[in-house]
Design a protein around this motif. Sequence first.
Motif, PDB file in Angstrom:
ATOM      1  N   LYS A 185       0.830  -1.208   0.000  1.00  6.34           N
ATOM      2  CA  LYS A 185       0.000   0.000   0.000  1.00  6.34           C
ATOM      3  C   LYS A 185       0.867   1.261   0.000  1.00  6.34           C
ATOM      4  CE  LYS A 185      -4.200  -1.628  -0.045  1.00  6.34           C
ATOM      5  NZ  LYS A 185      -5.130  -1.315  -1.156  1.00  6.34           N
ATOM      6  N   ASN A 186       1.945   1.227   0.767  1.00 10.21           N
ATOM      7  CA  ASN A 186       2.865   2.367   0.786  1.00 10.21           C
ATOM      8  C   ASN A 186       3.491   2.580  -0.590  1.00 10.21           C
ATOM      9  OD1 ASN A 186       2.332   2.810   3.468  1.00 10.21           O
ATOM     10  ND2 ASN A 186       4.199   1.826   4.216  1.00 10.21           N
ATOM     11  N   ARG A 187       3.849   1.483  -1.242  1.00 13.67           N
ATOM     12  CA  ARG A 187       4.403   1.584  -2.593  1.00 13.67           C
ATOM     13  C   ARG A 187       3.386   2.215  -3.549  1.00 13.67           C
ATOM     14  NH1 ARG A 187       8.453  -2.025  -4.337  1.00 13.67           N
ATOM     15  NH2 ARG A 187       8.007  -1.118  -6.392  1.00 13.67           N
ATOM     16  N   GLU A 188       2.131   1.823  -3.392  1.00 14.09           N
ATOM     17  CA  GLU A 188       1.079   2.359  -4.254  1.00 14.09           C
ATOM     18  C   GLU A 188       0.874   3.849  -4.015  1.00 14.09           C
ATOM     19  OE1 GLU A 188      -3.539   1.232  -5.501  1.00 14.09           O
ATOM     20  OE2 GLU A 188      -2.501   0.109  -3.914  1.00 14.09           O
ATOM     21  N   ILE A 189       0.840   4.244  -2.755  1.00 11.24           N
ATOM     22  CA  ILE A 189       0.697   5.671  -2.420  1.00 11.24           C
ATOM     23  C   ILE A 189       1.871   6.467  -2.972  1.00 11.24           C
ATOM     24  CG2 ILE A 189       0.709   7.321  -0.498  1.00 11.24           C
ATOM     25  CD1 ILE A 189      -0.793   5.191   1.155  1.00 11.24           C
ATOM     26  N   ASP A 190       3.078   5.939  -2.770  1.00 13.26           N
ATOM     27  CA  ASP A 190       4.283   6.615  -3.250  1.00 13.26           C
ATOM     28  C   ASP A 190       4.269   6.773  -4.770  1.00 13.26           C
ATOM     29  OD1 ASP A 190       6.884   7.771  -2.917  1.00 13.26           O
ATOM     30  OD2 ASP A 190       7.741   5.892  -3.636  1.00 13.26           O
ATOM     31  N   ALA A 191       3.794   5.756  -5.478  1.00 16.47           N
ATOM     32  CA  ALA A 191       3.738   5.821  -6.947  1.00 16.47           C
ATOM     33  C   ALA A 191       2.804   6.924  -7.407  1.00 16.47           C
ATOM     34  CB  ALA A 191       3.289   4.471  -7.505  1.00 16.47           C
ATOM     35  N   PHE A 192       1.639   7.042  -6.767  1.00 12.67           N
ATOM     36  CA  PHE A 192       0.691   8.100  -7.143  1.00 12.67           C
ATOM     37  C   PHE A 192       1.244   9.487  -6.814  1.00 12.67           C
ATOM     38  CE2 PHE A 192      -2.773   4.776  -6.900  1.00 12.67           C
ATOM     39  CZ  PHE A 192      -3.111   4.868  -8.256  1.00 12.67           C
ATOM     40  N   ILE A 193       1.965   9.590  -5.703  1.00  6.84           N
ATOM     41  CA  ILE A 193       2.552  10.890  -5.326  1.00  6.84           C
ATOM     42  C   ILE A 193       3.590  11.309  -6.358  1.00  6.84           C
ATOM     43  CG2 ILE A 193       4.030  12.043  -3.639  1.00  6.84           C
ATOM     44  CD1 ILE A 193       2.593  10.383  -1.472  1.00  6.84           C
ATOM     45  N   LYS A 194       4.418  10.363  -6.796  1.00  2.47           N
ATOM     46  CA  LYS A 194       5.428  10.680  -7.809  1.00  2.47           C
ATOM     47  C   LYS A 194       4.797  11.089  -9.139  1.00  2.47           C
ATOM     48  CE  LYS A 194       9.124   7.879  -5.834  1.00  2.47           C
ATOM     49  NZ  LYS A 194       9.936   6.629  -5.941  1.00  2.47           N
ATOM     50  N   LEU A 252      -4.727  -0.187   7.513  1.00  7.34           N
ATOM     51  CA  LEU A 252      -3.409  -0.589   8.010  1.00  7.34           C
ATOM     52  C   LEU A 252      -2.368   0.426   7.594  1.00  7.34           C
ATOM     53  CD1 LEU A 252      -3.646  -4.369   7.077  1.00  7.34           C
ATOM     54  CD2 LEU A 252      -4.301  -3.248   9.222  1.00  7.34           C
ATOM     55  N   ARG A 253      -1.895   1.198   8.543  1.00  9.05           N
ATOM     56  CA  ARG A 253      -0.942   2.266   8.246  1.00  9.05           C
ATOM     57  C   ARG A 253       0.202   2.215   9.254  1.00  9.05           C
ATOM     58  NH1 ARG A 253      -5.824   6.669   8.336  1.00  9.05           N
ATOM     59  NH2 ARG A 253      -7.030   5.773   6.614  1.00  9.05           N
ATOM     60  N   ASP A 254       1.358   2.635   8.798  1.00  9.08           N
ATOM     61  CA  ASP A 254       2.507   2.738   9.698  1.00  9.08           C
ATOM     62  C   ASP A 254       3.145   4.113   9.542  1.00  9.08           C
ATOM     63  OD1 ASP A 254       3.757   2.591   7.266  1.00  9.08           O
ATOM     64  OD2 ASP A 254       4.924   0.786   7.706  1.00  9.08           O
ATOM     65  N   THR A 255       4.304   4.298  10.143  1.00  7.29           N
ATOM     66  CA  THR A 255       4.982   5.594  10.100  1.00  7.29           C
ATOM     67  C   THR A 255       5.281   6.019   8.667  1.00  7.29           C
ATOM     68  OG1 THR A 255       6.012   5.154  12.247  1.00  7.29           O
ATOM     69  CG2 THR A 255       6.995   6.877  10.913  1.00  7.29           C
ATOM     70  N   VAL A 256       5.710   5.065   7.854  1.00  8.26           N
ATOM     71  CA  VAL A 256       6.039   5.385   6.461  1.00  8.26           C
ATOM     72  C   VAL A 256       4.811   5.894   5.714  1.00  8.26           C
ATOM     73  CG1 VAL A 256       6.854   4.438   4.271  1.00  8.26           C
ATOM     74  CG2 VAL A 256       7.933   3.727   6.412  1.00  8.26           C
ATOM     75  N   THR A 257       3.652   5.301   5.973  1.00  2.00           N
ATOM     76  CA  THR A 257       2.413   5.731   5.328  1.00  2.00           C
ATOM     77  C   THR A 257       2.157   7.206   5.592  1.00  2.00           C
ATOM     78  OG1 THR A 257       1.540   3.517   5.842  1.00  2.00           O
ATOM     79  CG2 THR A 257      -0.006   5.146   4.973  1.00  2.00           C
ATOM     80  N   TYR A 258       2.268   7.590   6.853  1.00  2.00           N
ATOM     81  CA  TYR A 258       2.006   8.988   7.212  1.00  2.00           C
ATOM     82  C   TYR A 258       3.113   9.911   6.725  1.00  2.00           C
ATOM     83  CZ  TYR A 258      -2.191   8.015   9.862  1.00  2.00           C
ATOM     84  OH  TYR A 258      -3.468   7.660  10.210  1.00  2.00           O
ATOM     85  N   LEU A 308      -4.515   9.819  -1.986  1.00  7.32           N
ATOM     86  CA  LEU A 308      -5.386  10.005  -0.824  1.00  7.32           C
ATOM     87  C   LEU A 308      -6.460   8.913  -0.768  1.00  7.32           C
ATOM     88  CD1 LEU A 308      -5.392  12.080   1.420  1.00  7.32           C
ATOM     89  CD2 LEU A 308      -7.096  13.390   0.143  1.00  7.32           C
ATOM     90  N   ALA A 309      -6.951   8.514  -1.939  1.00  8.66           N
ATOM     91  CA  ALA A 309      -7.961   7.455  -1.982  1.00  8.66           C
ATOM     92  C   ALA A 309      -7.398   6.151  -1.444  1.00  8.66           C
ATOM     93  CB  ALA A 309      -8.452   7.279  -3.422  1.00  8.66           C
ATOM     94  N   VAL A 310      -6.174   5.809  -1.822  1.00  7.65           N
ATOM     95  CA  VAL A 310      -5.536   4.594  -1.310  1.00  7.65           C
ATOM     96  C   VAL A 310      -5.325   4.718   0.193  1.00  7.65           C
ATOM     97  CG1 VAL A 310      -3.487   3.127  -1.421  1.00  7.65           C
ATOM     98  CG2 VAL A 310      -4.414   4.139  -3.519  1.00  7.65           C
ATOM     99  N   PHE A 311      -4.887   5.876   0.625  1.00  6.44           N
ATOM    100  CA  PHE A 311      -4.630   6.126   2.048  1.00  6.44           C
ATOM    101  C   PHE A 311      -5.902   5.903   2.873  1.00  6.44           C
ATOM    102  CE2 PHE A 311      -4.671   9.086   5.645  1.00  6.44           C
ATOM    103  CZ  PHE A 311      -3.496   8.745   6.298  1.00  6.44           C
TER     104      PHE A 311
END
Length: 397
Positions: A35-44, A60-66, A52-55
């Motif tokens: 999920k973090n990889r997916e969020i990071d890809a959309f941000i790039k 399930l979130r951790d420090t990296v997610t935030y 934001l939709a994935v978030f």
Amino acid sequence: PLLHSFIRAITTLTPIPPHTFLHLHNPSDSVIYLKNREIDAFIKLRNLNAALAVFHTTPLRDTVTYNLIISAFRNQPNHALRFYAEMGLRGIRESPTTLTSVIAVCTNAMFFKEGVQVHCRVIKFGFTCNVFVGGALVGFYAHVGECGVALDLFDELPERNLAVWNVMLRGLCELGRVNVEDLMGFYYPRMLFEGVQPNGVTFCYLLRGCGNQRRLEEGKKIQGCVLKMGLVESSVFVANALVDFYSACGCFVGARRCFEDIENEDVISWNSLVSVYAENNMLIEALEVFCVMQVWRKRPSIRSLVGLLNLCSRSGELCLGKQVHCHVMKFGFDEGSVHVQSALIDMYGKCMDIESSVNVFECLPKRTLDCFNSLMTSLSYCDAVDDVVELFGLMFD
């Protein structure tokens, strides 16, 4: 309401040990990672809505997610601080990366109270010795004008890299609260004694400090270091800083020489020279450079156009002012820059064309305090006292 909830969250929360939230839900680390990889890809891809939709769809979130989502919304401070507050409420402990990002948000948005509260979190969790977090705090306090606090934090850092030195130098130069001797002492011997080698950014700040205080000899010494390191040829920013330095000291021959030494003059150097000539009432020289700019298809900047408009205001050159106005409209600055709008209103008023001054004001997409003040000054200049009083009343409607 948002900032209030942010303050409440980070000041009243009893921290839960790291990853407790994740442990309670027994998630798979691989799911969070993906999920973090997916969020990071959309941000790039600069698709914040998708990120934001994935978030929001993953519980399930951790420090990296935030960290990812806070950094992505650094230009929208209210959203970034909301995510930071939510992170605390979920019991997810921030990392140095989190704190650095949030401090940067507070710095850019001038959220002093929130920045101080984040500083408290830094102290609480023992990150004061982290060079990145400490450097961010130094930059924050320098940016808000608390130069003494910034210096204290700087001196307490056990390690200082080049970026931290440059942040501190920038604060000292822009605040103008130290004399050149102290500024030079900060660079030499302190910086060099610690074995930190300066770069182009370092010299840009030092030149700005010397220029602000019109210290020609000290600036020439800095120029000697710049030439020795070959930065004039490799960094157009340093070359432009030299043009600005000599201009600020009133040495226009030196400014012109530094400009001509730039092999491929970029638009910044052209605009620097135009604005410098204009600010010093050198009409012929300013127009000469401005016209050559057009031949070489160099785009004028807000700074050079405002300089020319202000020169027209001082000299009463209405015809020239109208020509500059045409360039303003051509490049869209009549709608995109409050500084240009204000300068146009002032120029027409000082040239006794109050009708045009009012027309510019009435065509503004958004009327700011600066534009109101410029029109009132123009009306006063033309002895339209009753109109000044009426306009003053409109400011509060």
